[in-house]
Design a protein around this motif. Structure first.
Motif, short mmCIF file in Angstrom:
data_model
loop_
_atom_site.label_atom_id
_atom_site.label_comp_id
_atom_site.label_asym_id
_atom_site.label_seq_id
_atom_site.Cartn_x
_atom_site.Cartn_y
_atom_site.Cartn_z
N GLY A 135 0.82 -1.21 0.00
CA GLY A 135 0.00 0.00 0.00
C GLY A 135 0.85 1.26 0.00
N ARG A 136 1.90 1.25 0.79
CA ARG A 136 2.80 2.40 0.82
C ARG A 136 3.49 2.60 -0.53
NH1 ARG A 136 6.00 3.51 6.26
NH2 ARG A 136 4.37 3.19 7.79
N LEU A 137 3.92 1.49 -1.14
CA LEU A 137 4.56 1.59 -2.45
C LEU A 137 3.58 2.11 -3.50
CD1 LEU A 137 6.71 -1.68 -2.60
CD2 LEU A 137 7.48 0.65 -2.06
N GLU A 138 2.34 1.63 -3.46
CA GLU A 138 1.34 2.09 -4.42
C GLU A 138 1.09 3.59 -4.28
OE1 GLU A 138 -1.01 -2.18 -4.66
OE2 GLU A 138 -1.74 -0.63 -3.28
N ARG A 139 0.97 4.05 -3.05
CA ARG A 139 0.76 5.49 -2.84
C ARG A 139 1.98 6.29 -3.28
NH1 ARG A 139 -1.56 3.16 1.48
NH2 ARG A 139 0.14 3.55 2.93
N ALA A 140 3.16 5.79 -3.01
CA ALA A 140 4.38 6.50 -3.41
C ALA A 140 4.51 6.55 -4.93
CB ALA A 140 5.61 5.82 -2.81
N PHE A 141 4.21 5.45 -5.60
CA PHE A 141 4.33 5.42 -7.06
C PHE A 141 3.29 6.31 -7.71
CE2 PHE A 141 3.56 3.21 -11.21
CZ PHE A 141 4.70 3.70 -11.82
N ASP A 142 2.08 6.32 -7.19
CA ASP A 142 1.01 7.20 -7.66
C ASP A 142 0.88 7.17 -9.19
OD1 ASP A 142 -1.07 9.07 -7.45
OD2 ASP A 142 0.29 10.78 -7.52
N ASP A 143 0.87 5.95 -9.74
CA ASP A 143 0.74 5.75 -11.19
C ASP A 143 1.79 6.52 -11.99
OD1 ASP A 143 -1.40 3.94 -11.03
OD2 ASP A 143 -2.83 5.60 -10.82
N GLY A 144 2.94 6.75 -11.39
CA GLY A 144 4.05 7.37 -12.11
C GLY A 144 3.95 8.88 -12.28
N ARG A 145 3.11 9.52 -11.48
CA ARG A 145 2.96 10.98 -11.60
C ARG A 145 4.00 11.70 -10.77
NH1 ARG A 145 -3.21 9.95 -11.95
NH2 ARG A 145 -2.94 8.83 -10.05
N PRO A 146 4.47 12.82 -11.10
CA PRO A 146 4.28 13.52 -12.37
C PRO A 146 5.14 12.92 -13.50
CG PRO A 146 5.77 14.79 -11.04
CD PRO A 146 5.34 13.60 -10.21
N ASN A 147 6.16 12.15 -13.12
CA ASN A 147 6.95 11.44 -14.13
C ASN A 147 7.54 10.20 -13.48
OD1 ASN A 147 9.80 11.98 -13.18
ND2 ASN A 147 9.12 14.10 -13.47
N ALA A 148 7.95 9.27 -14.32
CA ALA A 148 8.40 7.97 -13.82
C ALA A 148 9.64 8.07 -12.94
CB ALA A 148 8.67 7.03 -14.99
N ILE A 149 10.54 9.00 -13.25
CA ILE A 149 11.77 9.12 -12.45
C ILE A 149 11.45 9.61 -11.04
CG2 ILE A 149 13.94 10.37 -12.22
CD1 ILE A 149 14.24 10.10 -15.28
N ALA A 150 10.62 10.62 -10.93
CA ALA A 150 10.24 11.14 -9.61
C ALA A 150 9.48 10.06 -8.83
CB ALA A 150 9.37 12.39 -9.76
N ALA A 151 8.59 9.35 -9.50
CA ALA A 151 7.82 8.29 -8.84
C ALA A 151 8.74 7.16 -8.37
CB ALA A 151 6.75 7.76 -9.78
N PHE A 152 9.72 6.84 -9.19
CA PHE A 152 10.67 5.79 -8.85
C PHE A 152 11.47 6.17 -7.60
CE2 PHE A 152 14.06 2.73 -10.01
CZ PHE A 152 13.25 1.64 -10.27
N GLN A 153 11.88 7.42 -7.53
CA GLN A 153 12.61 7.89 -6.36
C GLN A 153 11.74 7.82 -5.10
OE1 GLN A 153 15.68 7.78 -6.82
NE2 GLN A 153 16.53 9.75 -7.34
N ARG A 154 10.47 8.14 -5.25
CA ARG A 154 9.56 8.06 -4.09
C ARG A 154 9.42 6.62 -3.60
NH1 ARG A 154 6.29 11.45 -7.31
NH2 ARG A 154 4.85 9.69 -7.62
N LEU A 155 9.46 5.66 -4.51
CA LEU A 155 9.38 4.25 -4.10
C LEU A 155 10.53 3.91 -3.17
CD1 LEU A 155 8.41 2.27 -7.31
CD2 LEU A 155 7.04 2.64 -5.28
N GLY A 156 11.72 4.36 -3.52
CA GLY A 156 12.88 4.09 -2.69
C GLY A 156 12.72 4.68 -1.30
N GLN A 157 12.23 5.91 -1.23
CA GLN A 157 12.03 6.54 0.07
C GLN A 157 10.96 5.80 0.87
OE1 GLN A 157 14.01 9.05 1.40
NE2 GLN A 157 12.95 8.34 3.22
N ALA A 158 9.90 5.34 0.19
CA ALA A 158 8.85 4.58 0.87
C ALA A 158 9.43 3.29 1.45
CB ALA A 158 7.71 4.27 -0.09
N TYR A 159 10.35 2.67 0.74
CA TYR A 159 11.00 1.45 1.23
C TYR A 159 11.76 1.77 2.52
CZ TYR A 159 13.33 -3.09 0.88
OH TYR A 159 13.76 -4.37 1.11
N LEU A 160 12.57 2.82 2.49
CA LEU A 160 13.35 3.20 3.67
C LEU A 160 12.44 3.57 4.84
CD1 LEU A 160 16.19 5.42 2.15
CD2 LEU A 160 16.26 2.98 2.71
N ASP A 161 11.39 4.32 4.55
CA ASP A 161 10.47 4.74 5.61
C ASP A 161 9.80 3.53 6.26
OD1 ASP A 161 11.10 7.37 5.01
OD2 ASP A 161 9.23 7.74 3.90
N PHE A 162 9.37 2.58 5.44
CA PHE A 162 8.72 1.39 5.98
C PHE A 162 9.67 0.63 6.89
CE2 PHE A 162 7.64 -3.10 5.93
CZ PHE A 162 6.31 -3.06 6.33
#
Length: 178
Positions: free
Chosen positions: A46-73
């Motif tokens: 669920g955290r990864l899904e929210r962080a990815f947010d369907d790749g908005r605003p772009n895939a690179i930013a969304a990808f970086q958020r996934l990494g942070q969500a991993y660390l936060d979890f």
């Protein structure tokens, strides 16, 4: 003391229930840890899904958020994290646990597909490989830099370590110019 260094009797005592109560729900300690891991994977996904947010605003930013969500979890839910990744349980041996784990890797796969979509098909690495590389990178940063391990004395924080490594990785794929 790891996630398997307890007895069901100890778990019952801490939960404030009778020593026999856990056996009404679980055959043994491993089954309890599997359930904790399953719940952890569901929250993690669920955290990864929210962080990815369907790749908005772009895939690179969304990808970086996934990494942070991993660390936060890993930082915020260490019990779940240990049950998921350090308990030695077989994820594939439990259908519900496997499905929960698949949901989490599914987010990483969608992110990898979105990230590599701009590459010409002949230069595009398999999405599963990219997802696994980034998962391993994130896991390594958690283990070495976020949890009091020897690398934890680095002058660079875990978030910066993961972000810089992800940028280097994306540069290597040709997604970010030099």
């Amino acid at each position: 003391m790891g996630p398997l260094a307890f007895t069901l009797t100890e778990a019952a005592r801490r939960a404030g229930v009778s020593p026999a109560a856990p056996y009404r729900h679980f055959k043994g300690r491993e089954e309890l840890v599997e359930e904790v891991a399953r719940q952890g994977f569901l929250e993690f996904a669920g955290r990864l899904e929210r962080a990815f947010d369907d790749g908005r605003p772009n895939a690179i930013a969304a990808f970086q958020r996934l990494g942070q969500a991993y660390l936060d979890f890993a930082r915020e839910r260490p019990g779940y994290y240990m049950a998921m990744f350090e308990s030695g349980i077989s994820i594939t041996g439990n259908a519900e646990l496997s499905a929960a784990g698949d949901r989490a890797i599914g987010v990483m796969l969608r992110a990898a597909e979105a990230l590599t979509a701009p590459l010409p098909p002949e230069k595009r690495p398999p999405a599963r490989m990219v997802a696994n590389h980034v998962w391993a990178l994130s896991h390594g940063v958690v283990e070495l830099f976020s949890r009091g391990k020897p690398g934890g004395r680095s002058p660079v924080g875990p978030s910066e370590m993961l972000e810089s490594a992800a940028i280097i990785y994306m540069r290597g794929l040709g997604l970010i110019p030099e």
